[in-house]
Design a protein around this motif. Structure first.
Motif, PDB file in Angstrom:
ATOM      1  N   ASP A 350       0.960  -1.310  -0.037  1.00 59.11           N
ATOM      2  CA  ASP A 350      -0.071   0.137   0.072  1.00 59.11           C
ATOM      3  C   ASP A 350       0.746   1.307   0.017  1.00 59.11           C
ATOM      4  O   ASP A 350       0.265   2.301   0.251  1.00 59.11           O
ATOM      5  N   ALA A 351       2.268   1.336  -0.417  1.00 59.02           N
ATOM      6  CA  ALA A 351       3.151   2.451  -0.401  1.00 59.02           C
ATOM      7  C   ALA A 351       3.316   2.718  -1.776  1.00 59.02           C
ATOM      8  O   ALA A 351       3.411   2.132  -2.734  1.00 59.02           O
ATOM      9  N   SER A 352       3.852   4.054  -1.766  1.00 52.71           N
ATOM     10  CA  SER A 352       4.060   4.743  -2.948  1.00 52.71           C
ATOM     11  C   SER A 352       5.432   5.436  -2.726  1.00 52.71           C
ATOM     12  O   SER A 352       6.000   5.265  -1.776  1.00 52.71           O
ATOM     13  N   GLU A 353       5.619   6.448  -3.580  1.00 57.92           N
ATOM     14  CA  GLU A 353       7.146   7.136  -3.649  1.00 57.92           C
ATOM     15  C   GLU A 353       6.782   8.542  -4.068  1.00 57.92           C
ATOM     16  O   GLU A 353       5.968   8.585  -5.007  1.00 57.92           O
ATOM     17  N   ILE A 354       7.779   9.361  -3.569  1.00 62.28           N
ATOM     18  CA  ILE A 354       7.682  10.757  -4.276  1.00 62.28           C
ATOM     19  C   ILE A 354       9.331  11.104  -4.545  1.00 62.28           C
ATOM     20  O   ILE A 354      10.110  10.761  -3.872  1.00 62.28           O
ATOM     21  N   TYR A 355       9.351  11.610  -5.713  1.00 55.88           N
ATOM     22  CA  TYR A 355      10.605  11.806  -6.382  1.00 55.88           C
ATOM     23  C   TYR A 355      10.729  13.282  -6.523  1.00 55.88           C
ATOM     24  O   TYR A 355      10.008  14.062  -6.835  1.00 55.88           O
ATOM     25  N   LEU A 356      12.002  14.023  -5.956  1.00 60.25           N
ATOM     26  CA  LEU A 356      12.526  15.328  -6.137  1.00 60.25           C
ATOM     27  C   LEU A 356      13.837  15.218  -7.198  1.00 60.25           C
ATOM     28  O   LEU A 356      14.768  14.603  -6.486  1.00 60.25           O
ATOM     29  N   VAL A 357      13.606  15.818  -8.230  1.00 62.88           N
ATOM     30  CA  VAL A 357      14.840  15.878  -9.044  1.00 62.88           C
ATOM     31  C   VAL A 357      15.177  17.178  -9.660  1.00 62.88           C
ATOM     32  O   VAL A 357      14.273  17.988  -9.959  1.00 62.88           O
ATOM     33  N   ASP A 358      16.486  17.464  -9.899  1.00 60.89           N
ATOM     34  CA  ASP A 358      16.875  18.429 -10.596  1.00 60.89           C
ATOM     35  C   ASP A 358      17.038  17.997 -12.190  1.00 60.89           C
ATOM     36  O   ASP A 358      18.155  17.338 -12.404  1.00 60.89           O
ATOM     37  N   PHE A 359      15.802  18.250 -13.025  1.00 62.73           N
ATOM     38  CA  PHE A 359      15.903  17.656 -14.289  1.00 62.73           C
ATOM     39  C   PHE A 359      16.957  17.956 -15.301  1.00 62.73           C
ATOM     40  O   PHE A 359      17.370  17.524 -16.296  1.00 62.73           O
ATOM     41  N   ASN A 360      17.627  19.182 -14.770  1.00 63.56           N
ATOM     42  CA  ASN A 360      18.696  19.774 -15.593  1.00 63.56           C
ATOM     43  C   ASN A 360      19.706  18.753 -15.805  1.00 63.56           C
ATOM     44  O   ASN A 360      20.460  18.770 -16.706  1.00 63.56           O
ATOM     45  N   ASP A 361      20.066  17.689 -15.079  1.00 62.98           N
ATOM     46  CA  ASP A 361      21.046  16.872 -14.804  1.00 62.98           C
ATOM     47  C   ASP A 361      20.426  15.499 -15.264  1.00 62.98           C
ATOM     48  O   ASP A 361      21.364  14.528 -15.280  1.00 62.98           O
ATOM     49  N   ALA A 362      19.248  15.419 -15.872  1.00 59.98           N
ATOM     50  CA  ALA A 362      18.687  14.227 -16.296  1.00 59.98           C
ATOM     51  C   ALA A 362      19.153  14.183 -17.906  1.00 59.98           C
ATOM     52  O   ALA A 362      18.519  14.962 -18.702  1.00 59.98           O
ATOM     53  N   ILE A 363      19.706  13.149 -18.296  1.00 61.94           N
ATOM     54  CA  ILE A 363      19.962  12.881 -19.745  1.00 61.94           C
ATOM     55  C   ILE A 363      19.228  11.732 -20.418  1.00 61.94           C
ATOM     56  O   ILE A 363      19.369  10.706 -19.935  1.00 61.94           O
ATOM     57  N   ILE A 364      18.755  11.893 -21.719  1.00 59.37           N
ATOM     58  CA  ILE A 364      18.008  10.986 -22.390  1.00 59.37           C
ATOM     59  C   ILE A 364      18.966  10.921 -23.638  1.00 59.37           C
ATOM     60  O   ILE A 364      19.000  11.898 -24.410  1.00 59.37           O
ATOM     61  N   GLY A 365      19.662   9.645 -24.026  1.00 56.18           N
ATOM     62  CA  GLY A 365      20.363   9.491 -25.426  1.00 56.18           C
ATOM     63  C   GLY A 365      19.493   8.736 -26.343  1.00 56.18           C
ATOM     64  O   GLY A 365      19.046   7.822 -25.893  1.00 56.18           O
ATOM     65  N   GLU A 366      19.281   9.469 -27.483  1.00 59.51           N
ATOM     66  CA  GLU A 366      18.479   9.010 -28.350  1.00 59.51           C
ATOM     67  C   GLU A 366      19.536   8.352 -29.412  1.00 59.51           C
ATOM     68  O   GLU A 366      20.225   9.389 -29.952  1.00 59.51           O
ATOM     69  N   ALA A 367      19.293   7.206 -29.335  1.00 58.26           N
ATOM     70  CA  ALA A 367      20.081   6.472 -30.726  1.00 58.26           C
ATOM     71  C   ALA A 367      19.752   6.503 -32.107  1.00 58.26           C
ATOM     72  O   ALA A 367      20.362   6.503 -32.741  1.00 58.26           O
ATOM     73  N   THR A 368      18.324   6.065 -32.099  1.00 55.36           N
ATOM     74  CA  THR A 368      17.856   5.859 -33.670  1.00 55.36           C
ATOM     75  C   THR A 368      16.443   6.789 -33.478  1.00 55.36           C
ATOM     76  O   THR A 368      16.186   7.735 -32.976  1.00 55.36           O
ATOM     77  N   GLY A 369      16.085   6.753 -34.874  1.00 54.11           N
ATOM     78  CA  GLY A 369      14.511   7.423 -35.077  1.00 54.11           C
ATOM     79  C   GLY A 369      13.752   6.345 -34.669  1.00 54.11           C
ATOM     80  O   GLY A 369      13.329   6.064 -33.397  1.00 54.11           O
ATOM     81  N   VAL A 415      14.638  10.302  -3.152  1.00 51.27           N
ATOM     82  CA  VAL A 415      13.313   9.703  -3.370  1.00 51.27           C
ATOM     83  C   VAL A 415      12.696   9.263  -1.805  1.00 51.27           C
ATOM     84  O   VAL A 415      13.384   8.934  -1.085  1.00 51.27           O
ATOM     85  N   LEU A 416      11.437   9.891  -1.810  1.00 49.02           N
ATOM     86  CA  LEU A 416      10.863   9.628  -0.361  1.00 49.02           C
ATOM     87  C   LEU A 416      10.160   8.233  -0.572  1.00 49.02           C
ATOM     88  O   LEU A 416       9.103   7.985  -1.383  1.00 49.02           O
ATOM     89  N   THR A 417      10.433   7.243   0.155  1.00 51.71           N
ATOM     90  CA  THR A 417       9.956   5.746  -0.119  1.00 51.71           C
ATOM     91  C   THR A 417       8.506   5.646   1.038  1.00 51.71           C
ATOM     92  O   THR A 417       8.508   6.197   2.031  1.00 51.71           O
ATOM     93  N   ASP A 418       8.113   4.411   0.937  1.00 48.79           N
ATOM     94  CA  ASP A 418       7.026   4.072   1.749  1.00 48.79           C
ATOM     95  C   ASP A 418       6.019   5.086   2.139  1.00 48.79           C
ATOM     96  O   ASP A 418       5.730   5.326   3.338  1.00 48.79           O
ATOM     97  N   VAL A 419       5.546   5.883   1.158  1.00 46.40           N
ATOM     98  CA  VAL A 419       4.544   6.777   1.283  1.00 46.40           C
ATOM     99  C   VAL A 419       3.199   6.171   1.384  1.00 46.40           C
ATOM    100  O   VAL A 419       2.868   5.450   0.271  1.00 46.40           O
ATOM    101  N   LYS A 420       2.460   6.322   2.441  1.00 42.91           N
ATOM    102  CA  LYS A 420       1.202   5.712   2.535  1.00 42.91           C
ATOM    103  C   LYS A 420       0.079   6.752   2.781  1.00 42.91           C
ATOM    104  O   LYS A 420      -0.883   6.543   3.187  1.00 42.91           O
ATOM    105  N   TRP A 421       0.254   7.816   2.050  1.00 41.91           N
ATOM    106  CA  TRP A 421      -0.553   9.137   2.142  1.00 41.91           C
ATOM    107  C   TRP A 421      -1.843   8.563   1.471  1.00 41.91           C
ATOM    108  O   TRP A 421      -1.385   8.469   0.379  1.00 41.91           O
ATOM    109  N   GLN A 422      -2.898   8.564   1.958  1.00 35.80           N
ATOM    110  CA  GLN A 422      -4.160   8.204   1.142  1.00 35.80           C
ATOM    111  C   GLN A 422      -5.370   9.208   1.287  1.00 35.80           C
ATOM    112  O   GLN A 422      -5.513   9.569   2.704  1.00 35.80           O
ATOM    113  N   PRO A 423      -5.914   9.626   0.400  1.00 35.41           N
ATOM    114  CA  PRO A 423      -7.065  10.471   0.512  1.00 35.41           C
ATOM    115  C   PRO A 423      -8.176  10.120   1.445  1.00 35.41           C
ATOM    116  O   PRO A 423      -8.235   8.855   1.129  1.00 35.41           O
TER     117      PRO A 423
END
Length: 423
Positions: A350-369, A415-423
């Motif tokens: 019943d747990a989830s996660e929350i991520y905090l990321v500086d996406f300026n440092d995230a790199i996606i390498g595209e190899a083909t079309g 990453v915040l793990t074991d997040v059991k916050w539910q509405p």
């Protein structure tokens, strides 16, 4: 002879290598004589590739201006200015499906039914492969751009860099420089930033998308958009799963969850109160700040369940704790929501996660079309059941693309793990 996409990828790879050397010098480290020489060679190579690209683009513009129609039904014309971004992909898919995968027959369909002589010319002269039809390079950037709203990692600002040969090595900043106080006549301690390699290598993503044959039969431009959106959504959803939570096994990328440092995996407080929720979010912010993260494109990603909880959270006076959520912000940083972050994690499921990321440092390498193949007789899994495309009057579209994902600065994800916050 190299095509335009290959040259663009090579130039992007050269630029990435130049940027890595520039970053090293910007950080205070002197370049060696070999690195200075290498910088000069890369600069010359960049200029040569730019000149080749300019000539090819000019040649393509001229070819489009004088292109002859495949039949006498429509005049020759360049790419239609009124066409929506990515609509070309929908036309290509519809045309291939209607023609049973034959590019020549597909070209005739694109011209006569879709009013797209430029795409007809591309299909008629394009490249095929044993795995399907290779989407012409000129239309691929539109598809990549459409993936931004379909993938939260792209939407939040991850940078895309082509990989010329299916691999890409960049510098990864692992430690900063330091300063020291010294006494008179004492040597100044040497100090320089530490760099390590970020190595990306292509991983094949195969998306299997069922498309209604009714859409293929329609001549409306809206049908092109629907077909396009089905394909793009199929790729974008699986991309998010990989870029967020895949662990690198079975030829998948290593996602944010498994690139985060062990100390940046922070369990949520088991006692759910307003103050504890604030504290938990603050711990993620502190983790990035303690890692000297520049916070150029910081952002949160979470599951829909977590978002609804935060929207509903009120204090003892009935005031919303995070009213800025209505404006797309959480603690002065943008957020995105995706079902690619599960709500059934942990021992109790019943747990989830929350991520905090500086996406300026995230790199996606595209190899083909993009490679498109079709089947009218194939089957696929739907809600755990094997479904026949033939019995449902559908066509299976297989889209193949290759890419990889990595972080240039590991402390830029927490990453915040074991997040059991539910509405």
């Amino acid at each position: 002879m190299k095509d335009l996409m290959t040259l663009l990828q090579e130039r992007a790879g050269v630029q990435a290598a130049i940027a890595a050397l520039a970053d090293k010098e910007k950080g205070g480290a002197a370049l060696s004589a070999e690195e200075v020489a290498e910088f000069g060679k890369l600069e010359a190579q960049f200029d040569t590739l730019t000149a080749q690209i300019d000539r090819l683009q000019a040649a393509e513009r001229m070819a489009a201006a004088v292109a002859k129609p495949l039949s006498g039904s429509l005049p020759a014309q360049p790419k239609q200015a009124g066409r929506q971004a990515g609509e070309a992909l929908g036309i290509i898919v519809r045309s291939l499906v209607s023609a049973g995968g034959d590019p020549r027959a597909a070209a005739h369909f694109a011209e006569t039914h879709c009013g797209a002589p430029d795409i007809a010319a591309a299909l008629n002269t394009g490249t095929g492969s044993a795995g399907g039809f290779i989407v012409p390079p000129g239309y691929v950037p539109e598809v990549i751009e459409l993936l931004r709203p379909a993938s939260v990692v792209r939407k939040m600002g991850a940078r895309t860099i082509p990989m010329p040969a299916g691999t890409l090595t960049m510098s990864r900043h692992t430690a900063g420089s330091s300063a020291s106080y010294v006494t008179e006549g004492t040597d100044i301690p040497s100090s320089q930033p530490a760099f390590g390699p970020l190595k990306l290598s292509k991983k094949k993503l195969v998306a299997l998308v069922p498309v209604s044959n009714d859409l293929i039969r329609f001549s409306s431009p809206n049908a092109n958009d629907l077909v396009r959106d089905d394909v793009v959504q199929g790729i974008g959803t699986r991309e998010d799963q990989a870029f967020i939570r895949d662990d690198g096994t079975e030829d998948t990328p290593i996602g944010l969850r498994y690139q985060a440092a062990a100390g940046a995996l922070i369990p949520a407080n088991a006692t759910i109160t307003v103050q504890n929720v604030k504290n938990d979010l603050g711990k993620l912010e502190l983790a990035l700040l303690n890692g000297n993260v520049k916070m150029l494109k910081p952002g949160w990603i979470m599951s829909p369940r977590t978002l609804v909880f935060l929207q509903n959270l009120v204090d003892g006076n009935g005031n919303h704790v995070f009213p800025e959520i209505a404006a797309g912000q959480l603690r002065n940083k943008p957020y995105a929501v995706t079902t690619s972050i599960p709500d059934n994690l942990g021992v109790g499921g019943d747990a989830s996660e929350i991520y905090l990321v500086d996406f300026n440092d995230a790199i996606i390498g595209e190899a083909t079309g993009l490679i498109i193949d079709i089947s009218k007789e194939g089957s696929y899994m739907s809600n755990g059941q094997l479904v026949s495309a033939f019995s449902r009057d559908e066509t299976l579209v297989r889209a193949i693309t290759e890419h990889d994902f990595g972080m240039r600065h590991i402390p830029s994800v927490a990453v915040l793990t074991d997040v059991k916050w539910q509405p």
